[in-house]
Design an enzyme around this catalytic site. Structure first.
Site, PDB file in Angstrom:
ATOM      1  CG  ASP A 142      39.652  50.154 -16.509  1.00 38.48           C
ATOM      2  OD1 ASP A 142      39.601  48.975 -17.104  1.00 38.48           O
ATOM      3  OD2 ASP A 142      39.408  51.056 -16.835  1.00 38.48           O
ATOM      4  CD  GLN A 182      35.428  53.331 -22.251  1.00 38.70           C
ATOM      5  OE1 GLN A 182      34.836  52.711 -21.325  1.00 38.70           O
ATOM      6  NE2 GLN A 182      36.134  53.053 -23.292  1.00 38.70           N
ATOM      7  CE  LYS A 186      34.659  48.552 -21.089  1.00 42.60           C
ATOM      8  NZ  LYS A 186      35.612  50.033 -21.001  1.00 42.60           N
TER       9      LYS A 186
HETATM   10  N1  GUN Z   1      39.158  52.520 -23.424  1.00 42.89           N
HETATM   11  C1  GUN Z   1      39.397  51.568 -24.245  1.00 42.89           C
HETATM   12  N2  GUN Z   1      39.480  50.463 -23.772  1.00 42.89           N
HETATM   13  C2  GUN Z   1      39.222  50.541 -22.369  1.00 42.89           C
HETATM   14  C3  GUN Z   1      39.170  50.046 -21.146  1.00 42.89           C
HETATM   15  O1  GUN Z   1      39.222  48.893 -21.197  1.00 42.89           O
HETATM   16  N3  GUN Z   1      38.921  50.563 -20.044  1.00 42.89           N
HETATM   17  C4  GUN Z   1      38.888  51.809 -19.939  1.00 42.89           C
HETATM   18  N4  GUN Z   1      38.617  52.381 -18.780  1.00 42.89           N
HETATM   19  N5  GUN Z   1      39.072  52.630 -20.954  1.00 42.89           N
HETATM   20  C5  GUN Z   1      39.170  51.977 -22.352  1.00 42.89           C
END
Ligand code: GUN
Length: 286
Positions: free
Chosen positions: A122, A96, A52
């Site tokens: 998200d 996350q 990211k």
């Molecule tokens: N864990 C795995 N994929 C994601 C995601 O797209 N967002 C978040 N917040 N956690 C994750």
């Protein structure tokens, strides 16, 4: 001939669009800033966060990483999320997942809902999930948007299509089924307690698999000419990364299929970037 949906190429186009939008914001004296919160030291989460970061930086988005140890107190996490959410310079906040159970217990919802819905890139707050249920425009979960984008690349109109979504997680299955339903598909949601998956999948025009179970979808469960979207990311004992679909055999039967890696993964990141820019615009009344 089966079409292999190239998620990386599709994502590249979305990312180029985002980079252009960020350049325009900067040209007008603005800046786009995103904060990720990582609790603990789960190696997979560390890789996701690093990806990211790289994607944000390539798009011209300022990336901040805030880490807490797996031994932190619940209140340390809530204080941090509150502070980031209130910071006027920050446009997007992401916690996350998964967060260690020892830290949040059964109170993950409480933490997620501390994020200002306008910064919830998200799409996991009650406010944004509610908008998805409503069918009104909010910030929608990135993977759900990636799945729809991949489907649209081979099937521009899903209205009336029979779609089976396998998985009902808050981050993938649930928002994906809602988004597809908002696009007028006939959506059936299956999950780990579904007694006989093969009862549902053979009539599906489109199957979305997000179960985290390697080899779950086999060729005998798929109608010839179906579109198969594999959201699974599983690391096998031999180190290989595979999805939830028996790719080689299902690919022979499907009209179109996403690979793992190189399918939905890159699209999820691209739509995260898109959500960050959207969040910036929401905060600036644009
Ligand atoms: N864990 C795995 N994929 C994601 C995601 O797209 N967002 C978040 N917040 N956690 C994750």
């Amino acid at each position: 001939m089966t079409q292999i949906i190239d998620g990386k190429a599709l994502a590249g186009a979305v990312r180029a669009e985002v980079a252009e939008a960020v350049r325009e914001i900067k040209a007008q004296g603005g800046e786009v800033r995103f904060a990720a919160v990582l609790v603990g030291d789960d190696p997979a989460s560390q890789i996701y966060v690093r990806n990211k970061q790289r994607a944000c930086e390539q798009a011209g988005i300022i990336f901040e990483l805030h880490t807490l140890p797996a031994t932190c107190q619940f209140v340390e996490l809530t204080d941090l999320v509150r502070q980031l959410s209130a910071d006027k310079k920050i446009n997007g906040v992401l916690l996350q997942l998964p967060v260690p159970y020892e830290v949040v217990g059964d109170r993950l919802n409480e933490v997620l809902n501390l994020i200002d819905p306008c910064k919830d890139v998200d799409g996991l707050t009650v406010a944004n999930m509610g908008k998805l249920v409503d069918g009104t425009a909010g910030l929608c979960a990135c993977t759900a948007q990636g799945v729809l984008h991949a489907i649209h690349s081979v099937c521009p109109d899903v209205s009336g299509k029979n779609i089976v979504v396998i998985g009902r997680s808050r981050i993938v299955g649930r928002p994906t089924s809602l988004l597809l339903s908002n696009h007028h598909a006939t959506v059936t949601v299956c999950h780990r307690l579904t007694k006989d998956l093969a009862l549902y999948t053979p009539t599906a025009d489109i199957i979305v698999v997000a179960a985290g179970c390697p080899g779950l979808l086999t060729a005998d469960m798929v109608k010839a000419g179906a579109i198969v979207i594999d959201v699974g990311i599983n690391r096998l004992a031999d180190g290989r990364l595979v999805g939830d679909v028996d790719f080689e055999k299902v690919a022979c039967k499907a009209a179109a299929i996403t690979p793992v890696p190189g399918g939905i993964g890159p699209l999820t990141i691209a739509f995260l970037l898109k959500n960050i820019v959207r969040a910036y615009r929401l905060q600036h009344g644009l």
